[in-house]
Write a protein that holds these residues in place. Structure first.
Motif, PDB file in Angstrom:
ATOM      1  N   ALA A  79       0.818  -1.206   0.000  1.00 30.78           N
ATOM      2  CA  ALA A  79       0.000   0.000   0.000  1.00 30.78           C
ATOM      3  C   ALA A  79       0.854   1.259   0.000  1.00 30.78           C
ATOM      4  CB  ALA A  79      -0.933  -0.008   1.210  1.00 30.78           C
ATOM      5  N   HIS A 115      -6.042  -5.143   3.730  1.00 35.24           N
ATOM      6  CA  HIS A 115      -7.416  -4.673   3.808  1.00 35.24           C
ATOM      7  C   HIS A 115      -7.903  -4.105   2.481  1.00 35.24           C
ATOM      8  CE1 HIS A 115      -9.256  -4.831   7.829  1.00 35.24           C
ATOM      9  NE2 HIS A 115      -8.007  -5.016   8.234  1.00 35.24           N
ATOM     10  N   THR A 116      -7.043  -3.432   1.757  1.00 31.89           N
ATOM     11  CA  THR A 116      -7.566  -2.629   0.654  1.00 31.89           C
ATOM     12  C   THR A 116      -7.110  -3.073  -0.726  1.00 31.89           C
ATOM     13  OG1 THR A 116      -5.733  -1.079   0.850  1.00 31.89           O
ATOM     14  CG2 THR A 116      -7.701  -0.579   2.110  1.00 31.89           C
ATOM     15  N   MET A 117      -6.123  -3.969  -0.836  1.00 32.83           N
ATOM     16  CA  MET A 117      -5.548  -4.204  -2.155  1.00 32.83           C
ATOM     17  C   MET A 117      -5.673  -5.637  -2.647  1.00 32.83           C
ATOM     18  SD  MET A 117      -2.343  -1.623  -1.924  1.00 32.83           S
ATOM     19  CE  MET A 117      -2.056  -1.707  -3.663  1.00 32.83           C
TER      20      MET A 117
END
Lengths: 231, 552
Positions: free
Chosen positions: B122, B195-197
């Motif tokens: 990230a 969490h996001t990628m």
């Protein structure tokens, strides 16, 4: 990195993902910060419970007036910070700049007051090692007081570590705000790219919240008289 | 108000940049600058690999002198104060500058983005920054350890460290303090990345167990490291200004330091161990050609270890004067940690049951991990028992126990992972024979080094002394002999792995025929990991028994 600063970094799929990641990263960092302050708060609490009278006596000597003014100043800076985030999201460049500069001004005022306060503490002989008079604590108006100077010193050490750590965070925050001003003047903070303001805002609010805990822990523990209200 | 600047942005998935045939992360750019200023997670992993390998051998050299000195009861090799500095240096380097960072920063950095189908972590710049911060911290500490040394032990117990020690306590702690931020940065990066990628279709419950282990580790890194930072600051303040934060004469409490220290340093054991457990899950399921047994249980046991790991710190202080009641509670909680650890061991065993096992090198290391970790874990239960701990506290029993966990566990797991993903990282295969030999030598050497130390500790030989009664000599000589075998085992991979870079056979994208996104891309991987964003449609371990007959 080129000067035209691509809004979307190479490794993200889209802006939404980039925003989410950036905010999320800041929240995780704040979790770290909670633990670093949590550790020192715990130490403080343990000694506060062990030596209640000494800690109250030391707290009563801290400068409540400057502490209170600083609380108001810092909370106001939180408002201007929140307004900066809002201004970025609605694209109001002038308001953004004004609010950022106001936040810097208020943060600077806080730090300025803090310096004055430290100097006052020094004159009042409240600095362990540098300026500290053990004898003045053992007698209150000629009567033996059940207070150990070394425990008073312990309280004051915590006062300097905790407020010092907080001030260090403020200084970092000021640096970030100055960076935001530069970005804002270049017109790089837009409704599309508002994340930098939001993230710095999160950090700034966190530092404010720490102060909200420091005020009662350090200043409001002891009894202050109206005569204490001076610079 | 003129806010409108056009950014040229359209909120759609963007195409991956095209790549020349054969272009990978290693040959895309050359020169020192292309490495020192890289933000590619794969290159940063290699930077860490080189740094940590050097640190491992420095820490190992200190251990070598310690073991040589303990060959004779009178400790003729080095004087007592040098001996104190040696075991302190060994502990500090191995704990903070090898074991804590090694798996997350080398294998984690390389694999976390690849396993979730992302182009990078990230925060790639923070990732590079973490390497610089780590290296600066390591240099400061190494300098402090070499120019004068420290004799407090790696635990820095107060008031010795804060008041009486006349050695380089402050610079050593400064280096550890600085490198702690690198640990936090790595953990923060991993949590945000996971969490996001994640790639489309890669749900939480489809994540490989290696990732779950790293998730649990990252949580510990982010939450525990700041407490150590604070503890070190307080010792530093007390040392410099002579104020009594931990000094009983001035109203301070030395045990409070131990609470702060172990609040970090017990969970840190799980920072070392959990990633190796993740590696073991990957390796065992691959070479057993079977889906992992009890995936969900292994996930929750990782999380369980991370949570419970925060609640057992005071079992290091049973004889430090804490109340009997808190000792009782911490003893009970320490027993509880055994539950998730045992769940993992049972699940690995159940995965092996009735599978078709291929004894490739990574599998040998992984099997070694399971065996040695089980012994280390079980002896940990002895120590969690209040009555037994009174007897063996601060003896070689404790030394043997945590070396089984950290060397037999964490390092074995790291070796398994390094051998498993080396073909992916470099595109080359190492020598099959030499690597299997190394696995065998390390296992035998390890057992010979540390098994006698259990006996020594049980008989009452205290840790951290440079002399001992003559009746302990036989067992000590056995241990030192084992250490020399162990040293050969650790030096051997250095040679055949470097040799593989010159003469190794090209490995192809998937030499072990393993599942997982990282194997779906060429070896070494292209700069952006995948030519197109992968889409995940299945769970992580789709091995079937039928295909195994074809492969092996």
């Amino acid at each position: 990195m080129s000067t035209n600063h691509a809004v979307l970094a190479h490794h993200f799929e889209n802006l939404e993902q980039q925003r989410e990641t950036a905010t999320f990263g800041m929240w995780i960092f704040l979790a770290t910060e909670v633990l670093i302050f949590g550790a020192i708060f715990t130490c403080y609490a343990i000694y506060r419970l062990r030596y209640p009278l000494d800690f109250e006596a030391a707290s009563a000597r801290l400068n409540i007036l400057i502490g209170s003014i600083n609380t108001i100043v810092l909370l106001s800076s939180s408002l201007t910070m929140a307004l900066s985030v809002h201004a970025t999201r609605v694209g109001r460049q002038q308001m953004l700049l004004t609010c950022l500069l106001l936040t810097i001004l208020l943060g600077g005022t806080f730090l300025g007051f803090k310096v004055v306060e430290y100097y006052e503490d020094y004159k009042e002989k409240l600095v362990p090692v540098l300026a500290f008079d053990p004898d003045e604590w053992t007698k209150v108006e000629g009567v033996e007081a059940p207070i150990q100077p070394q425990h008073v010193q312990l309280m004051l050490v915590f006062y300097y570590i905790m407020t010092g750590l907080h001030a260090a965070h403020m200084i970092v925050g000021m640096g970030l705000l100055i960076w935001l001003v530069i970005e804002a003047r270049r017109g790089w903070l837009t409704p599309v790219r508002y994340m930098p303001v939001e993230i710095v805002g999160l950090y700034w609010h966190f530092v404010d919240i720490v102060w909200i805990f420091l005020l009662p822990l350090l200043y409001l523990t002891g009894t202050h008289h109206p005569t204490d209200l001076h610079f | 108000m003129s806010s409108a600047i056009t950014t040229g942005f359209t909120p759609q998935a963007k195409a991956r940049p095209p790549r020349a045939p054969g272009e990978n992360y290693l040959n895309v750019a050359f020169g020192v600058k292309s490495w020192l200023l890289t933000t590619d997670h794969k290159r940063i992993a290699i930077l860490y690999l080189v740094t940590l390998t050097i640190l491992f051998f420095i820490g190992g050299a200190a251990a070598t002198v310690i073991r040589l000195n303990l060959m004779t009861p009178n400790g003729e090799l080095v004087p007592a104060d040098t001996y104190n500095k040696l075991f302190t240096a060994h502990g500090i380097i191995m704990v903070w500058f090898f074991l804590v960072p090694v798996v997350p920063t080398v294998l984690g950095n390389f694999l976390v983005p690849m396993m979730i189908g992302a182009r990078d972590l990230a925060f790639p710049k923070i990732n590079l920054l973490s390497w610089y911060v780590f290296t600066i911290g390591a240099i400061i500490t190494l300098w402090a350890l070499l120019a004068g040394g420290v004799d407090t032990g790696w635990t820095f117990y107060t008031p010795f460290s804060s008041k009486y020690a006349r050695t380089n306590v402050i610079p050593t702690m400064l280096g550890i303090f600085i490198s702690g931020f690198s640990s936090i940065m790595t953990g923060l990066n991993f949590i945000a990345t996971m969490h996001t990628m994640r790639a489309p279709g890669l749900t939480w419950w489809r994540m490989p167990l290696f990732l779950w282990a790293h998730y649990a580790v990252s949580v510990i890194q982010v939450l525990a490291t700041p407490v150590l930072a604070m503890a070190l600051i307080l010792v530093g303040v007390e040392r410099v200004w002579g104020v009594g934060i931990f000094d009983p004469e001035l109203g301070g409490d030395p045990v409070l330091f131990q609470h702060l220290f172990w609040f970090y340093s017990h969970p840190v054991v799980y920072i070392m161990l959990l990633p190796s457990m993740g590696i073991t899950s990957e390796v065992i399921t691959c070479f057993a050609r079977k889906p992992i047994f009890g995936y969900v249980f292994i996930v929750w046991s990782s999380i369980g270890i991370a949570v419970l790991g925060f609640l057992v710190w005071a079992h290091h202080m049973f004889v430090a004067g804490q109340s009997v009641y808190s000792a009782l509670i911490f003893s009970a909680l320490s027993y509880l940690v055994a539950v998730p650890s045992a769940i993992k061991v049972f699940n690995w065993t159940a995965t092996l049951y009735k599978s078709s096992i291929a004894f490739e090198t990574p599998m040998l290391f992984a099997m070694g991990f399971v065996a040695l970790f089980t012994m280390g874990g079980l002896t940990g239960l002895f120590l969690a028992c209040l009555g037994v701990d009174l007897h063996v506290h601060d003896t070689y029993f404790v030394i043997a126990h945590f070396h089984f966990i950290m060397v037999g566990g964490a390092v074995m797991g790291y070796m398994a992972g390094l051998h498993f993903w080396w073909p992916k990282m470099t595109g080359r295969m190492y020598s099959d024979f030499l690597s299997k030999l190394a696995a065998l030598i390390i296992f035998v050497g390890f057992i010979l080094t540390f098994l006698p130390q259990f006996v020594l500790g049980y008989l009452g030989m205290p840790r951290r002394y440079h002399v001992y009664p003559p009746e302990f000599q036989v067992l000590n000589v056995m241990s030192s002999a084992g250490a020399s075998i162990l040293a050969v085992g650790y030096v051997l991979p250095l040679f055949y792995m470097l040799w593989s870079l010159y003469a190794g056979k090209p490995s192809g994208p998937n030499p072990w025929n393993a599942t997982g996104l990282e194997w779906q891309t060429p070896s070494p991987p292209p700069p952006h990991n995948f030519d197109e964003t992968p889409i995940v449609t299945t769970g992580p371990y789709e091995y079937s028994m039928e295909e195994s007959a074809l492969v092996h």
